[in-house]
Design a protein around this motif. Structure first.
Motif, PDB file in Angstrom:
ATOM      1  N   PHE A  45      55.008  -5.438  -1.851  1.00  0.00           N
ATOM      2  CA  PHE A  45      54.732  -5.314  -3.285  1.00  0.00           C
ATOM      3  C   PHE A  45      53.348  -5.842  -3.598  1.00  0.00           C
ATOM      4  CE2 PHE A  45      59.338  -5.839  -2.967  1.00  0.00           C
ATOM      5  CZ  PHE A  45      59.727  -4.651  -3.541  1.00  0.00           C
ATOM      6  N   LEU A  97      47.832 -13.244   5.485  1.00  0.00           N
ATOM      7  CA  LEU A  97      48.854 -13.992   4.759  1.00  0.00           C
ATOM      8  C   LEU A  97      50.210 -13.265   4.851  1.00  0.00           C
ATOM      9  CD1 LEU A  97      49.173 -16.427   2.651  1.00  0.00           C
ATOM     10  CD2 LEU A  97      49.099 -14.639   0.936  1.00  0.00           C
ATOM     11  N   GLY A 149      59.084  -8.960   1.349  1.00  0.00           N
ATOM     12  CA  GLY A 149      59.046  -8.425  -0.013  1.00  0.00           C
ATOM     13  C   GLY A 149      58.699  -9.539  -0.999  1.00  0.00           C
ATOM     14  N   PHE A 150      59.309 -10.701  -0.817  1.00  0.00           N
ATOM     15  CA  PHE A 150      59.036 -11.808  -1.740  1.00  0.00           C
ATOM     16  C   PHE A 150      57.653 -12.407  -1.506  1.00  0.00           C
ATOM     17  CE2 PHE A 150      63.616 -11.700  -2.383  1.00  0.00           C
ATOM     18  CZ  PHE A 150      63.702 -11.931  -3.748  1.00  0.00           C
ATOM     19  N   VAL A 151      57.250 -12.486  -0.254  1.00  0.00           N
ATOM     20  CA  VAL A 151      55.899 -13.018   0.017  1.00  0.00           C
ATOM     21  C   VAL A 151      54.858 -12.142  -0.685  1.00  0.00           C
ATOM     22  CG1 VAL A 151      54.165 -13.419   1.791  1.00  0.00           C
ATOM     23  CG2 VAL A 151      56.525 -14.085   2.210  1.00  0.00           C
ATOM     24  N   LEU A 181      55.299 -10.014  -3.132  1.00  0.00           N
ATOM     25  CA  LEU A 181      55.444 -10.058  -4.588  1.00  0.00           C
ATOM     26  C   LEU A 181      54.802 -11.331  -5.149  1.00  0.00           C
ATOM     27  CD1 LEU A 181      56.690  -8.567  -6.997  1.00  0.00           C
ATOM     28  CD2 LEU A 181      58.799  -9.802  -6.604  1.00  0.00           C
ATOM     29  N   SER A 182      55.028 -12.460  -4.461  1.00  0.00           N
ATOM     30  CA  SER A 182      54.385 -13.714  -4.884  1.00  0.00           C
ATOM     31  C   SER A 182      52.881 -13.551  -4.916  1.00  0.00           C
ATOM     32  CB  SER A 182      54.665 -14.840  -3.894  1.00  0.00           C
ATOM     33  OG  SER A 182      55.969 -15.232  -3.934  1.00  0.00           O
ATOM     34  N   ALA A 183      52.359 -12.950  -3.867  1.00  0.00           N
ATOM     35  CA  ALA A 183      50.909 -12.777  -3.804  1.00  0.00           C
ATOM     36  C   ALA A 183      50.429 -11.948  -4.989  1.00  0.00           C
ATOM     37  CB  ALA A 183      50.521 -12.110  -2.489  1.00  0.00           C
ATOM     38  N   VAL A 237      51.718 -11.842  -7.896  1.00  0.00           N
ATOM     39  CA  VAL A 237      51.751 -12.667  -9.104  1.00  0.00           C
ATOM     40  C   VAL A 237      50.591 -13.654  -9.106  1.00  0.00           C
ATOM     41  CG1 VAL A 237      53.075 -14.452 -10.306  1.00  0.00           C
ATOM     42  CG2 VAL A 237      54.244 -12.458  -9.361  1.00  0.00           C
ATOM     43  N   VAL A 238      50.334 -14.248  -7.944  1.00  0.00           N
ATOM     44  CA  VAL A 238      49.362 -15.336  -7.864  1.00  0.00           C
ATOM     45  C   VAL A 238      47.920 -14.824  -7.958  1.00  0.00           C
ATOM     46  CG1 VAL A 238      48.420 -17.058  -6.262  1.00  0.00           C
ATOM     47  CG2 VAL A 238      50.886 -16.868  -6.582  1.00  0.00           C
ATOM     48  N   GLN A 255      46.089 -14.728 -11.267  1.00  0.00           N
ATOM     49  CA  GLN A 255      45.921 -16.117 -11.743  1.00  0.00           C
ATOM     50  C   GLN A 255      44.723 -16.760 -11.053  1.00  0.00           C
ATOM     51  OE1 GLN A 255      49.577 -18.067 -10.684  1.00  0.00           O
ATOM     52  NE2 GLN A 255      50.804 -17.001 -12.234  1.00  0.00           N
ATOM     53  N   LEU A 256      44.627 -16.534  -9.741  1.00  0.00           N
ATOM     54  CA  LEU A 256      43.519 -17.140  -9.006  1.00  0.00           C
ATOM     55  C   LEU A 256      42.183 -16.563  -9.447  1.00  0.00           C
ATOM     56  CD1 LEU A 256      44.772 -17.530  -5.344  1.00  0.00           C
ATOM     57  CD2 LEU A 256      44.601 -19.241  -7.145  1.00  0.00           C
ATOM     58  N   GLN A 298      41.203 -18.362 -12.417  1.00  0.00           N
ATOM     59  CA  GLN A 298      40.896 -19.770 -12.196  1.00  0.00           C
ATOM     60  C   GLN A 298      39.561 -19.965 -11.494  1.00  0.00           C
ATOM     61  OE1 GLN A 298      42.400 -22.625 -13.239  1.00  0.00           O
ATOM     62  NE2 GLN A 298      43.364 -21.041 -14.499  1.00  0.00           N
ATOM     63  N   MET A 299      39.308 -19.139 -10.493  1.00  0.00           N
ATOM     64  CA  MET A 299      38.108 -19.359  -9.681  1.00  0.00           C
ATOM     65  C   MET A 299      36.927 -18.678 -10.350  1.00  0.00           C
ATOM     66  SD  MET A 299      40.058 -18.665  -6.094  1.00  0.00           S
ATOM     67  CE  MET A 299      38.789 -19.207  -4.986  1.00  0.00           C
ATOM     68  N   MET A 307      49.954  -7.202 -11.479  1.00  0.00           N
ATOM     69  CA  MET A 307      51.042  -6.784 -10.620  1.00  0.00           C
ATOM     70  C   MET A 307      51.420  -5.330 -10.814  1.00  0.00           C
ATOM     71  SD  MET A 307      54.227  -8.968 -10.068  1.00  0.00           S
ATOM     72  CE  MET A 307      54.410  -8.624 -11.766  1.00  0.00           C
TER      73      MET A 307
END
Lengths: 299, 599
Positions: B77, B118, B132-134, B136-138, B140-141, B144-145, B148-149, B257
């Motif tokens: 994802f 990753l 799938g969750f890894v 999907l997390s990426a 989402v993150v 955001q990154l 931030q950066m 996403m």
């Protein structure tokens, strides 16, 4: 000097309390994952938005309400969400019967998650809503703590023990446990597998929905928040060992505290990154989780 | 070596296989991409030229996702993240830090490869929904990154980086950029097409479809999925490089996403594994909603969510896949598959000189005190087992006596709790299945591992892909015939016995000094059974292959085994030559009411 230490203590208490409270939510999502996973082998990607439906239930029907309204609405909202989740389960399990491709559930649960979030966005906009609950603030070790924090931690233990009793003491619960052991044997023993699986979906919905409702005051009630909970809930489940509810009691708060520490020392925007790194590390070095059991291979 | 002439009439291979329509789909997809990528520019329609540039980049990303999803079995994802890493790598290096474009391109690829790592590293250890969750997390993150950066990314403002030179008309009003954006998905499709026809591609897909079968063929599924993630990441990163000139600026908004979801959903809606799928899929979930809902942008996630749910429940094969299925059905009505015979192989083997019995008495495989427990159940209890080159060793016993558990120890699927295991002169007590397979051990399964996505010939060919010895000339001719006959064969139409025979041929082609057969005769017709026992005898006599035969058909075992070991509740109760064993009182009860054995 002493004052510094006391301030530090306050700070640490705040971080730990906040982490544990948020982590309890992750543990609860993880438990709601587990019951469905044990009964079906499926992980419901929509569990986070279902949790959020509970919070929106509180926003719509019990915002600023007293216990007299709050408690009956909690029951109604939880049951409705339970039914909704059972219906989702029915839809999810449907293509699995005929399709050769066994991973259809990943697609259908993700698309349900996207649909729920989209419907919520259309109705409530993208911004977070504030919800006020009836449980007052309390003071713990001198730190004024929102009542919802206690509800979160309390409901983690409550659901843990209810599930433990259900899975070990009731016929349906034992039957669901049997499904997780050996699917074919359970079917051969005459259990109505499909009905049990729908029941598991329904229960997972009640768990996630009820807690979402209760803790609405402590979370950002916005449509895209669901993903954050489903992901962290999954990390909690993996840390504890997928399928293992006792593991979630450690996994959830652990992930919550890592997130709270990250938020405090590095910045709130890095919380999810921290969870992602925890997930990657656990998968690489302890793929069975802290308390998982290695499954016997079938050839 | 054998120079026997083959008299049967081998048909010349047709150019395009009728097993799948990959070739036709590749042409059709490339044609559609060329039209959409170039025609608007020819007519000077800047709006459509620009729209199709972006769309074709998306299609290229989706083609790679389709390959990753089906051919490598990895559900991601997070492809939008990799696209974004490629784009931001270039934009940050060249747009913010004013590095030359070449340096920017380099950083774009490095960034996407790092992101791919990753995903690839956990893929070494775990499979399926975990990743799938890894991913999907990426997804989402990542945005955001980016926010931030902001020292690097300029936060929400994004990085403006027009590369006007690329948009200058190059040929007949078509710009370099349009050509590149058209080429990208076509190259991705060619990659997918070629990969499917390569040894690596077949091995990846074998790992995706049956990790056990893959491991028994010396394939490490973790390495395969990891590699697949890396390849797809770099490819997607290159698409990200094109994204920068196509859009002229990058912001976190471009890589939310939703973008990752669009790629994923496009694969499903278009048709998983169909080459044309990504083109149709992107049009269905991205382009059409974009045109129809131009004023109702908020409804887009709702619409593609519903389209996908609808498709996965009602047409799980997607748009192209459903059409393809109709085509296949028509074909099925045409008739069954050609029967699969072992005669060509046995004829070839018969003509070979006998294997010189070199180290006849030196066992190739030695097990001492093997014990395997599952919880409180002792499946294998202090078993000693020897196997000599050229020996056919029957392993018999009632259900649950530990035969398959012992086989699983021998090929490395399960590790002993106690005991030692030496194979081909090395201690392999702790070796993995792929390592043991590579050292020269092959096996078949109780339920034959036959892959419906491969033609009958390709199903056999994965054995050939695992072969580490040279191909004898005589065999090559047989294989050419087999290819001619079965290249279009659909494994789903094979009978159960035929599937077993297929698996036997596969393991013979792997050419291992040791072969384990797990209940090979179950479901075979009388004729197939004859062929099989002839083959086993020839393997041992002509090639010196050592065979372990787990089988309930005692008559078969007694007729071909040189030595028989009888297991009961995990322990060896008797072992010896068939003629001696038949008189052993410990074994007598096995024959009660059963087969007549003429030893």
């Amino acid at each position: 000097m002493l004052g510094d230490l006391l301030m530090n203590l306050d700070m640490i208490t705040t971080i730990v309390l906040r982490g544990a409270a948020v982590g309890s939510l992750f543990a609860i999502i993880a438990m709601s994952f587990n019951i469905v996973h044990n009964a079906t082998g499926i992980l419901n990607f929509a569990q986070g938005t279902i949790f959020l439906l509970g919070a929106f239930g509180a926003f719509l029907f019990a915002n600023r309400a007293g216990f007299a309204v709050w408690i009956p609405m909690l029951v109604v909202v939880s049951l409705v969400i339970g039914l909704f989740t059972a219906a989702q389960g029915w839809l999810t399990l449907k293509p699995l019967r005929s399709s050769v491709e066994q991973n259809s559930w990943i697609i259908s649960t993700v698309s349900v998650s996207v649909i729920i979030a989209a419907v919520l966005t259309l109705n409530f906009g993208v911004f977070g809503n504030m919800v006020h609950g009836p449980v007052p603030r309390v003071s713990i070790m001198g730190v004024r703590t929102p009542g919802a924090f206690l509800l979160a931690i309390g409901s983690m233990f409550a659901w843990y023990f209810i599930l433990r009793w259900f899975l070990r003491r009731t016929f349906q619960g034992l039957a669901i446990s049997a499904l997780s052991q050996d699917f074919e044997a359970a079917r051969a023993a005459g259990l109505d597998v499909r009905k049990l699986q729908l029941l598991a979906f329904g229960i997972s919905g009640v768990i996630a929905g009820s807690v979402g409702f209760m803790v609405a005051p402590m979370i950002s009630v916005s449509p895209d928040a669901g993903l954050r909970y489903v992901l962290n809930g999954f990390v909690a489940a993996v840390v504890g060992g997928i399928g293992n509810n006792t593991g979630t009691l450690i996994g959830g708060p652990l992930v919550g505290i890592v997130a709270a520490v990250t938020a405090f020392y590095i910045g709130g925007a890095y919380q999810d990154l921290a969870s992602l790194l925890v997930l990657v590390l656990i998968l690489m070095f302890l793929p069975q989780g802290l308390f998982g059991r290695a499954a016997a291979r079938k050839v | 070596m054998n120079t026997q002439t083959i008299t049967s009439s081998a048909q010349p291979r047709p150019e395009t296989s009728s097993f799948d329509s990959d070739t036709q789909q590749l042409w059709l997809a490339s044609g559609l991409l060329l039209i959409t990528g170039i025609v608007p520019a020819l007519f000077g329609n800047a709006y459509w030229e620009h729209s199709f540039q972006l769309m074709n980049i998306y299609i290229a990303v989706t083609v790679l996702q389709n390959w990753l999803f089906v051919d490598a079995g990895q559900k991601s994802f997070g492809q939008g993240v990799l696209l974004g890493l490629g784009a931001y790598g270039l934009a940050v290096a060249s747009g913010v830090f004013d590095q030359p474009i070449a340096v920017g391109l380099f950083w774009g690829i490095v960034a996407s490869a790092a992101g791919g790592l990753l995903f690839a590293l956990p893929a070494l250890r775990v499979q399926g929904f975990h990743l799938g969750f890894v991913t999907l997390s990426a997804a989402v993150v990542f945005p955001q990154l980016l926010l931030q950066m902001d020292d690097l990314t300029q936060g929400l403002n994004g990085i403006s980086m027009p590369m006007r030179g690329l948009s200058e008309p190059l040929l007949l009003g078509v710009s370099t950029l349009s050509l590149l954006c058209t080429a990208a998905p076509i190259i991705a499709l060619l990659f997918h097409y070629k990969m499917r026809r390569s040894r690596l591609g077949r091995r990846m897909r074998t790992a995706a479809e049956s990790p056990e079968a893959a491991r028994s063929l010396g394939i490490r599924p973790g390495v395969m999925s990891s590699l697949a993630f890396l390849i797809a990441s770099v490819g997607t990163g290159i698409c990200g490089l094109l994204f920068v000139p196509a859009v002229s600026f990058v912001t976190p908004q471009s890589f939310l996403m939703d973008v990752s979801f669009i790629f994923f959903f496009a694969v499903v809606v278009g048709g998983r594994g169909q080459l044309l799928g990504p083109v149709v899929g992107i049009w269905a979930v991205f382009t059409i909603p974009n045109i129809l809902l131009v004023d109702l942008a908020h409804y887009k996630p709702l619409v593609y969510g519903f389209i996908t749910l609808f498709v996965v429940i009602l047409f799980p094969d997607g748009i192209v896949g459903t059409i393809e299925e109709f085509r296949q059905k028509k074909r099925k009505a045409g008739g069954g598959e050609r029967a699969f015979h072992l005669t060509a192989l046995t004829d070839w083997l018969s003509a070979l000189p006998d294997h010189k019995a070199a180290a006849e008495d030196e066992p190739i495989l030695t097990v001492r005190g093997a014990t395997k427990r599952f919880g409180s159940v002792v499946a294998v209890d202090r078993v000693d087992f020897d196997l000599r080159p050229g020996e056919v060793h029957g392993l018999i016993g009632a259900n649950g006596s530990g035969k398959t558990s012992l086989l699983n120890i021998l090929n490395g699927f399960s590790r002993m709790n106690e005991g030692s295991y030496h194979f081909a002169g090395r201690d392999v007590s702790k070796a993995t299945a792929p390592a043991i397979a590579e050292r020269g051990l092959g096996r078949t399964f109780q339920t034959p591992r036959v892959f419906p996505s491969f033609s009958v010939w390709n199903n056999v060919r994965v054995g050939l892909d695992a072969r580490e010895t040279e191909m004898p000339a005589g065999l090559e001719q047989i294989l050419r015939e087999m290819e001619a006959e079965h290249a279009d064969g659909m494994p789903t139409l094979l009978s159960h016995g035929q599937r077993r025979i297929l698996e036997v041929v596969r393991v013979v082609l792997k050419d291992s000094p040791v072969v384990l057969f797990d209940e090979p005769a179950a479901g075979l017709s009388g004729e197939e059974r004859e062929e099989f026992s002839k083959l086993v005898k020839l393997l041992s006599r002509k090639l010196g292959t050592a065979v372990v035969l787990v089988e309930h058909d005692l008559e078969l075992v007694w007729s071909i085994a040189d030595r028989i070991t009888v297991l009961e509740t995990g322990s060896v109760i008797a072992s010896g030559r068939p003629a001696d064993l038949v008189r052993d009182p410990a074994v007598q009860h096995l024959f009660v009411g059963g087969a007549h054995v003429d030893a």
